[in-house]
Design a protein around this motif. Sequence first.
Motif, PDB file in Angstrom:
ATOM      1  N   ASP A   1      22.012 -62.772 -31.313  1.00 48.19           N
ATOM      2  CA  ASP A   1      21.359 -62.372 -30.057  1.00 48.19           C
ATOM      3  C   ASP A   1      22.396 -62.176 -28.958  1.00 48.19           C
ATOM      4  OD1 ASP A   1      18.859 -62.363 -31.112  1.00 48.19           O
ATOM      5  OD2 ASP A   1      18.257 -64.312 -30.319  1.00 48.19           O
TER       6      ASP A   1
ATOM      7  N   TRP B   1      24.113 -58.961 -29.392  1.00 51.33           N
ATOM      8  CA  TRP B   1      23.242 -57.851 -28.999  1.00 51.33           C
ATOM      9  C   TRP B   1      23.093 -57.779 -27.486  1.00 51.33           C
ATOM     10  CZ3 TRP B   1      19.819 -54.307 -31.643  1.00 51.33           C
ATOM     11  CH2 TRP B   1      20.164 -54.143 -32.983  1.00 51.33           C
ATOM     12  N   ALA B   2      23.194 -58.896 -26.845  1.00 54.95           N
ATOM     13  CA  ALA B   2      23.118 -58.895 -25.381  1.00 54.95           C
ATOM     14  C   ALA B   2      24.477 -58.599 -24.767  1.00 54.95           C
ATOM     15  CB  ALA B   2      22.612 -60.244 -24.897  1.00 54.95           C
ATOM     16  N   ARG B   3      25.463 -58.307 -25.608  1.00 59.16           N
ATOM     17  CA  ARG B   3      26.832 -58.020 -25.179  1.00 59.16           C
ATOM     18  C   ARG B   3      27.405 -59.182 -24.380  1.00 59.16           C
ATOM     19  NH1 ARG B   3      27.930 -55.994 -28.873  1.00 59.16           N
ATOM     20  NH2 ARG B   3      29.786 -54.934 -28.169  1.00 59.16           N
ATOM     21  N   SER B   4      27.087 -60.369 -24.792  1.00 60.33           N
ATOM     22  CA  SER B   4      27.638 -61.545 -24.143  1.00 60.33           C
ATOM     23  C   SER B   4      28.880 -61.998 -24.899  1.00 60.33           C
ATOM     24  CB  SER B   4      26.602 -62.676 -24.156  1.00 60.33           C
ATOM     25  OG  SER B   4      27.234 -63.898 -23.847  1.00 60.33           O
ATOM     26  N   GLU B   5      29.966 -62.147 -24.164  1.00 56.68           N
ATOM     27  CA  GLU B   5      31.212 -62.553 -24.810  1.00 56.68           C
ATOM     28  C   GLU B   5      31.135 -63.984 -25.345  1.00 56.68           C
ATOM     29  OE1 GLU B   5      35.756 -62.524 -23.416  1.00 56.68           O
ATOM     30  OE2 GLU B   5      34.673 -60.633 -23.202  1.00 56.68           O
ATOM     31  N   ALA B   6      30.125 -64.681 -24.880  1.00 58.23           N
ATOM     32  CA  ALA B   6      29.909 -66.014 -25.441  1.00 58.23           C
ATOM     33  C   ALA B   6      29.688 -65.933 -26.946  1.00 58.23           C
ATOM     34  CB  ALA B   6      28.708 -66.671 -24.770  1.00 58.23           C
TER      35      ALA B   6
ATOM     36  N   TRP C   1      32.460 -57.828 -32.883  1.00 60.37           N
ATOM     37  CA  TRP C   1      31.928 -57.415 -31.569  1.00 60.37           C
ATOM     38  C   TRP C   1      31.575 -55.931 -31.571  1.00 60.37           C
ATOM     39  CZ3 TRP C   1      30.462 -59.479 -26.990  1.00 60.37           C
ATOM     40  CH2 TRP C   1      30.432 -58.644 -25.867  1.00 60.37           C
TER      41      TRP C   1
ATOM     42  N   ARG D   1      22.794 -56.061 -37.582  1.00 60.58           N
ATOM     43  CA  ARG D   1      22.129 -57.308 -37.197  1.00 60.58           C
ATOM     44  C   ARG D   1      22.081 -58.224 -38.426  1.00 60.58           C
ATOM     45  NH1 ARG D   1      18.928 -58.530 -32.462  1.00 60.58           N
ATOM     46  NH2 ARG D   1      18.323 -60.670 -32.773  1.00 60.58           N
TER      47      ARG D   1
ATOM     48  N   TYR E   1      16.137 -52.127 -30.798  1.00 56.36           N
ATOM     49  CA  TYR E   1      17.095 -52.211 -29.700  1.00 56.36           C
ATOM     50  C   TYR E   1      17.043 -50.910 -28.925  1.00 56.36           C
ATOM     51  CZ  TYR E   1      21.661 -52.341 -27.353  1.00 56.36           C
ATOM     52  OH  TYR E   1      22.667 -52.313 -26.433  1.00 56.36           O
TER      53      TYR E   1
ATOM     54  N   ASN F   1      16.064 -55.748 -26.396  1.00 53.22           N
ATOM     55  CA  ASN F   1      15.921 -55.955 -27.835  1.00 53.22           C
ATOM     56  C   ASN F   1      14.758 -56.905 -28.063  1.00 53.22           C
ATOM     57  OD1 ASN F   1      17.110 -58.836 -28.542  1.00 53.22           O
ATOM     58  ND2 ASN F   1      18.474 -57.949 -27.000  1.00 53.22           N
TER      59      ASN F   1
ATOM     60  N   SER G   1      10.997 -62.744 -30.245  1.00 54.98           N
ATOM     61  CA  SER G   1      11.852 -62.858 -29.072  1.00 54.98           C
ATOM     62  C   SER G   1      12.044 -61.493 -28.435  1.00 54.98           C
ATOM     63  CB  SER G   1      13.213 -63.452 -29.440  1.00 54.98           C
ATOM     64  OG  SER G   1      13.934 -62.567 -30.264  1.00 54.98           O
TER      65      SER G   1
ATOM     66  N   SER H   1      18.994 -57.035 -21.006  1.00 59.99           N
ATOM     67  CA  SER H   1      20.359 -57.203 -20.515  1.00 59.99           C
ATOM     68  C   SER H   1      20.732 -56.091 -19.561  1.00 59.99           C
ATOM     69  CB  SER H   1      21.362 -57.203 -21.683  1.00 59.99           C
ATOM     70  OG  SER H   1      21.186 -58.320 -22.493  1.00 59.99           O
TER      71      SER H   1
ATOM     72  N   ASP I   1      30.154 -68.888 -18.660  1.00 60.62           N
ATOM     73  CA  ASP I   1      28.783 -68.440 -18.469  1.00 60.62           C
ATOM     74  C   ASP I   1      27.926 -69.595 -17.979  1.00 60.62           C
ATOM     75  OD1 ASP I   1      28.458 -69.827 -20.790  1.00 60.62           O
ATOM     76  OD2 ASP I   1      27.962 -68.099 -22.015  1.00 60.62           O
TER      77      ASP I   1
ATOM     78  N   ARG J   1      20.856 -65.871 -18.644  1.00 61.27           N
ATOM     79  CA  ARG J   1      22.280 -66.133 -18.907  1.00 61.27           C
ATOM     80  C   ARG J   1      23.130 -65.272 -17.968  1.00 61.27           C
ATOM     81  NH1 ARG J   1      22.376 -65.286 -23.978  1.00 61.27           N
ATOM     82  NH2 ARG J   1      22.634 -63.063 -23.728  1.00 61.27           N
TER      83      ARG J   1
ATOM     84  N   ASP K   1      26.713 -63.999 -17.307  1.00 64.80           N
ATOM     85  CA  ASP K   1      28.043 -63.860 -17.905  1.00 64.80           C
ATOM     86  C   ASP K   1      29.083 -63.819 -16.797  1.00 64.80           C
ATOM     87  OD1 ASP K   1      26.759 -63.616 -20.285  1.00 64.80           O
ATOM     88  OD2 ASP K   1      26.819 -61.439 -20.329  1.00 64.80           O
TER      89      ASP K   1
ATOM     90  N   ASN L   1      33.859 -57.856 -20.023  1.00 62.93           N
ATOM     91  CA  ASN L   1      33.596 -57.151 -21.274  1.00 62.93           C
ATOM     92  C   ASN L   1      34.315 -55.810 -21.286  1.00 62.93           C
ATOM     93  OD1 ASN L   1      31.897 -58.933 -22.577  1.00 62.93           O
ATOM     94  ND2 ASN L   1      30.089 -58.182 -21.508  1.00 62.93           N
TER      95      ASN L   1
ATOM     96  N   SER M   1      21.471 -61.658 -18.384  1.00 63.43           N
ATOM     97  CA  SER M   1      20.500 -61.219 -19.374  1.00 63.43           C
ATOM     98  C   SER M   1      19.359 -62.225 -19.348  1.00 63.43           C
ATOM     99  CB  SER M   1      21.127 -61.136 -20.764  1.00 63.43           C
ATOM    100  OG  SER M   1      21.570 -62.398 -21.182  1.00 63.43           O
TER     101      SER M   1
END
Lengths: 185, 448
Positions: free
Chosen positions: A8, A11-16, A55, A62, B188, B200, B209, B213, B277, B304, B306, B310, B325
Amino acid sequence: MEDEQIVDLYWARSEAAIAETEKKYGRYCRYIAFRILQNDEDAKEIVNDTYLKTWNTIPPNRPDQLKPYVGTVCRQLSLNRYEAQTAQKRGGEVGVLLAELSECIPDRSGGADIGESVALRDALNRFVRSLPDKTGRIFVRRYWYASSISEIAKEYAMKESSLTVLLLRTRRKLKEFLSKEGFDV
Amino acid sequence: MTGENILRDLGGLDADLIAKAAPGEKIAKKPHKWIKWVAAAACFALMTGGVLILPGWREEAPLESTASDCSESSEISGPTEIPTWEEPRYTALEIADLFAVKDNLGTNQYQRIYVPDSKDLPLVAPGGEDYLGVYRYAQKGIPLDKNELSAFLDSVLPSLTDSLDITLPPYEIRERERYGGRERVYEYLEFGEHSRYSLNFEQSETHISVGLSDVRDKQGIVLDGEIIQADQRLTDEEILDSLQSVKNKLCRIFGVSFTKEKVVRRYSSDSKHGVVDLLVYFYNETGHPLERYGEILSDYILIRFDNFANYDGDIVSDGVLTVASVGYRKYRTPLAESYELIANAGLISLKEAEELLFNGYAFGGHYCPLCMDAQEEVSFEGYEFVGMEYYFGEEDDGSALVIPFYTFYKEIGTSQNGNKVYAKTYVSAMPLLGYDEYLESQKTDHRR
């Protein structure tokens, strides 16, 4: 964090996502890279490249299981690096593996035929699934993870000699299996 | 000959074959001792005409056992068949197999925790319990239901896109094959001017879910004209206060009501800015004992923020964060009921845990069976903080054994961005057998 949650994050483009992947599978990837490259620095670089490629490929991919996904990416990148480094000579664990496998898997160096490649991969999957569970795991451990004989023997509580014989017999079975499937081995 | 083709062909093995052959994966699943116990108890119950019930934690019958003096006793309930473990049930190697080698989760070596200040350490102080529950996590799924997903999307997406003041493009839900024992569908989308937002959503056998974002322009998510933002310089309480309006909007959009909320901040060693984050959760309490240890076991909304680059041009901030997001997860089968209490385990005291720690009997030393990185040795003598934490030891089938650990923190330096660095290691809160064998195996396995 569960794989689903990490995916997830990708997909949310979170670097986490990368941090969580490193936390959960960093050592796993380093193991794979090191087994192929036998070099700490190279392995670390490949693992970083693995995160970058992951990434860049999630999305659109997915994966339900992130572990084999990053493992596969890491293995491919490691083999790329191995090829680049050893264009003139074969050595290390991978060289040994190639020697072991060359007798039972068709050499497609004359040109990649996508159809044949897909068929071969399908056949290899069916072959591994046809093996007893323990034998299948050992086969994958040796030829996918490039784990050493001594390491596998220890983990599976076997004598190295017994393991060597088991792998030899499995390779013979593979050769026979692929031959029956119509591959030229 | 380009023999690497051979290895590349093998690279196409299916994911499940790769996963189960991974280093440290168990060869054949040995039943846990508690399983043996349950089996024996079941046989006994059958022989005596009794009934063995392994209830979920919600069962209300009082527990009659030595756990009656346990602080959990009012929460852990059920018939007397829930065993009390007074003696060790596992060896250290078995625990290592579950928690260290198999999942590479970090108990092979001590972990490094980066925080601006010790008060930011995410630890739960031991409660002085004599017993704590041991749980088996196994979330059951139910078949996918297109009608359920469609109804969910119909109820959520119109109000979400209205609040965003954006029209959602046409979409279709793509089916996926069953994979890894589970099935899911997902989609997506990128939408809005310059594909400003991404959305998504998915339905799996266990949950539905949806995630929104701020993908490209990093202008922030704007709901009904209000940008979602948080000032990381504020306290958690102040941040939550500042987000009440956003929370109300999100609860309205998702059709839920959540009474609990919390902020989680994560830091790194190299960012020159504050948090990496910042997570804000809205959820409900279920009453499950694991919630005391930070687990969120209800449906939840997550915002969240960030705070890293990126792409070129991303703004990294020391103050107000806007790059966010938003996600909502709705479980199709109750998550809390997936944690089955299997025993009340007698705990070792903190003093006993310290003795183990000082003798090196910890999960998280500087020896590692798998990795190539050797860590500098850290003496935990004079450790600064101690916490209590549950650890999830996942099994091949996706289930997990959930058992308690003491966690010890020792400050070991300062990172380049000024954050304090703490070494963190684990000591089993349950008594274990075979520590010496475990330690020796770690030494000999390292760099093998």
